[in-house]
Scaffold this motif. Sequence first.
Motif, PDB file in Angstrom:
ATOM      1  N   ALA A 165      24.916  90.348  17.538  1.00 28.41           N
ATOM      2  CA  ALA A 165      25.808  89.807  18.563  1.00 28.41           C
ATOM      3  C   ALA A 165      27.283  89.981  18.183  1.00 28.41           C
ATOM      4  O   ALA A 165      28.169  89.712  18.980  1.00 28.41           O
ATOM      5  CB  ALA A 165      25.498  88.325  18.769  1.00 28.41           C
ATOM      6  N   THR A 166      27.525  90.449  16.955  1.00 28.60           N
ATOM      7  CA  THR A 166      28.903  90.547  16.474  1.00 28.60           C
ATOM      8  C   THR A 166      29.606  91.794  17.025  1.00 28.60           C
ATOM      9  O   THR A 166      29.115  92.911  16.847  1.00 28.60           O
ATOM     10  CB  THR A 166      28.918  90.632  14.919  1.00 28.60           C
ATOM     11  N   TRP A 167      30.743  91.604  17.648  1.00 28.76           N
ATOM     12  CA  TRP A 167      31.551  92.738  18.087  1.00 28.76           C
ATOM     13  C   TRP A 167      32.266  93.332  16.882  1.00 28.76           C
ATOM     14  O   TRP A 167      32.636  92.626  15.953  1.00 28.76           O
ATOM     15  CB  TRP A 167      32.583  92.291  19.122  1.00 28.76           C
ATOM     16  N   ARG A 188      38.765 102.786  22.734  1.00 30.85           N
ATOM     17  CA  ARG A 188      37.839 102.748  23.855  1.00 30.85           C
ATOM     18  C   ARG A 188      36.816 101.662  23.531  1.00 30.85           C
ATOM     19  O   ARG A 188      36.342 101.580  22.399  1.00 30.85           O
ATOM     20  CB  ARG A 188      37.108 104.090  24.029  1.00 30.85           C
ATOM     21  N   THR A 189      36.504 100.869  24.539  1.00 26.16           N
ATOM     22  CA  THR A 189      35.543  99.791  24.322  1.00 26.16           C
ATOM     23  C   THR A 189      34.191 100.190  24.885  1.00 26.16           C
ATOM     24  O   THR A 189      34.114 100.694  26.011  1.00 26.16           O
ATOM     25  CB  THR A 189      36.059  98.509  25.005  1.00 26.16           C
ATOM     26  N   VAL A 190      33.156 100.039  24.077  1.00 25.78           N
ATOM     27  CA  VAL A 190      31.806 100.370  24.520  1.00 25.78           C
ATOM     28  C   VAL A 190      30.977  99.087  24.509  1.00 25.78           C
ATOM     29  O   VAL A 190      30.642  98.558  23.461  1.00 25.78           O
ATOM     30  CB  VAL A 190      31.148 101.425  23.594  1.00 25.78           C
ATOM     31  N   LYS A 191      30.690  98.595  25.693  1.00 27.20           N
ATOM     32  CA  LYS A 191      29.963  97.314  25.796  1.00 27.20           C
ATOM     33  C   LYS A 191      28.551  97.437  25.232  1.00 27.20           C
ATOM     34  O   LYS A 191      28.059  96.535  24.553  1.00 27.20           O
ATOM     35  CB  LYS A 191      29.886  96.871  27.260  1.00 27.20           C
ATOM     36  N   ILE A 220      38.729  90.053  16.947  1.00 27.49           N
ATOM     37  CA  ILE A 220      37.628  90.781  16.308  1.00 27.49           C
ATOM     38  C   ILE A 220      37.544  90.386  14.831  1.00 27.49           C
ATOM     39  O   ILE A 220      38.533  90.456  14.114  1.00 27.49           O
ATOM     40  CB  ILE A 220      37.830  92.312  16.418  1.00 27.49           C
ATOM     41  N   SER A 221      36.344  89.971  14.411  1.00 25.86           N
ATOM     42  CA  SER A 221      36.236  89.447  13.048  1.00 25.86           C
ATOM     43  C   SER A 221      35.466  90.371  12.110  1.00 25.86           C
ATOM     44  O   SER A 221      35.354  90.141  10.927  1.00 25.86           O
ATOM     45  CB  SER A 221      35.567  88.074  13.063  1.00 25.86           C
ATOM     46  N   TRP A 222      34.906  91.466  12.681  1.00 24.75           N
ATOM     47  CA  TRP A 222      34.194  92.438  11.827  1.00 24.75           C
ATOM     48  C   TRP A 222      34.845  93.813  12.013  1.00 24.75           C
ATOM     49  O   TRP A 222      35.024  94.274  13.134  1.00 24.75           O
ATOM     50  CB  TRP A 222      32.711  92.474  12.203  1.00 24.75           C
ATOM     51  N   PHE A 223      35.191  94.422  10.897  1.00 19.61           N
ATOM     52  CA  PHE A 223      35.773  95.761  10.896  1.00 19.61           C
ATOM     53  C   PHE A 223      34.820  96.701  10.185  1.00 19.61           C
ATOM     54  O   PHE A 223      34.280  96.362   9.144  1.00 19.61           O
ATOM     55  CB  PHE A 223      37.113  95.774  10.146  1.00 19.61           C
TER      56      PHE A 223
END
Length: 459
Positions: A165-167, A188-191, A220-223
């Motif tokens: 579930a993490t973006w 670019r955002t990919v849902k 955003i908390s994950w890179f």
Amino acid sequence: MNMTERIYHQSPLFIQKILIELYGKRMVKRRYNKEFFRILDSIRYRDRWPIDKLKQLQIERLKDNLIRAQQHSIYYRRLFKEVGFEPSELSDLKGIEKLPITTKTSIRENIDQVVNDNYKSHPHLITHTSGTTGAGLIYPESVSCEQEKWAVWWRFRMNRGIGFATWVAFFGGRTIVPINQSKPPYWRTVKATKRHMFSMYHLNKKTLPAYIDKINHEKISWFHGYPSFLSNLASLMLENGLRFEHKVKKVSIGAENLLESHKRLIKEAFGVSPIQHYGLSEPVANISECEYGNMHVDEDYSFVEFIPIQGQKDQYRIVGSSFSNPAMFFLRYDTNDVATITANHKCQCGRESRIVDRVDGRSEDFVTLRNGTKIGRMDHIFKDMINVVEARIVQEKDGFIHFDVVKSSSYQQNDEESLIQEIRSRLDADYFDIRYVDKIERTSSGKLRFVVSEYEGPA
Ligand SMILES: [Zn+2]
């Protein structure tokens, strides 16, 4: 650039958004379907099995694959016959040592005979490995193999607190934003894949605030991405006094070696150390960092051998045999990567798998002195050089070594002096210089190649 990419790049933004979303959807459908979650479920805690049970699993899986290779690969059938190897008689893992180590070159040259003669009748995809030296490999990969590879990668992520579930803010090498685009969005955002994909080719001092605003806005908390790209972002942030407004929880990296200088910059700017894992497209080895910071071999995934490198203490070549790709066989395959292993100690996490001190990266990442000494981990030279944005080492045909350096605006004379000191403390040689450059070129896949050497060693 292939046809689809060309169409994408020539399309207006709204079409690009539709195309990239479709691409994401297709990937999710293939990679993360019901079967994937079944595999993930079945391997989720397998890394915690007792070592004897893991070894038993390895023998069974390896034997299956060797028998399949004997039946379906002309190349291996002939090889087994030549060396007198009978896979059905394999009773322990050492038995495989009867086979010679194979190189990427020999696989590439014989690819038509190495592949499963019947692979076309099974669901598969065609995988390209880029390889930092440019010599890539193109081979069929069964869909199940791709799924198991991703299951092992996701197990690592889940063990480290990253879930589906993490973006993610994704910092890869693809040109997802046309190079001539001169205003945001540089992403670019990919849902479908929950990814904000950022362009590495547009990031500079001027565009930096747009990147930071986007990340702040989305919290955003994950890179995840190339360490050289993430550290470039980190270094620009530090230099311009920009921070994220929220807490970054995880940084994970892929595709390139994590250099010490990258690690330091990322930690300083993002507030967390990157978590590490070693893996490659070819399904022959995977090594994951556990909660206690130790790098464990994923023994259930493949059979990894560490072959001592002569004259180099504690250094081993990573050689692996796959279990999971029935379309194409990798047996005792030399990854060209090098690991440092000192003592095998127990880890507090409870896993009984082998531990590697660190993966030192590709054997090409070494420089060879004119007296024949090979020196690795050259990135340590730049470890504490906080005013160096980026660096690369180029060795000429005659052995002369250039240290290419991109300076930050705070770089001064004493930085150069300490750099020379750092170099001298590792190289017993005077045939080197420092070259100041504006930027470091990437390979065609956007990767940073830290050591580029044309020197073949003393005659
Ligand atoms: Zn551990």
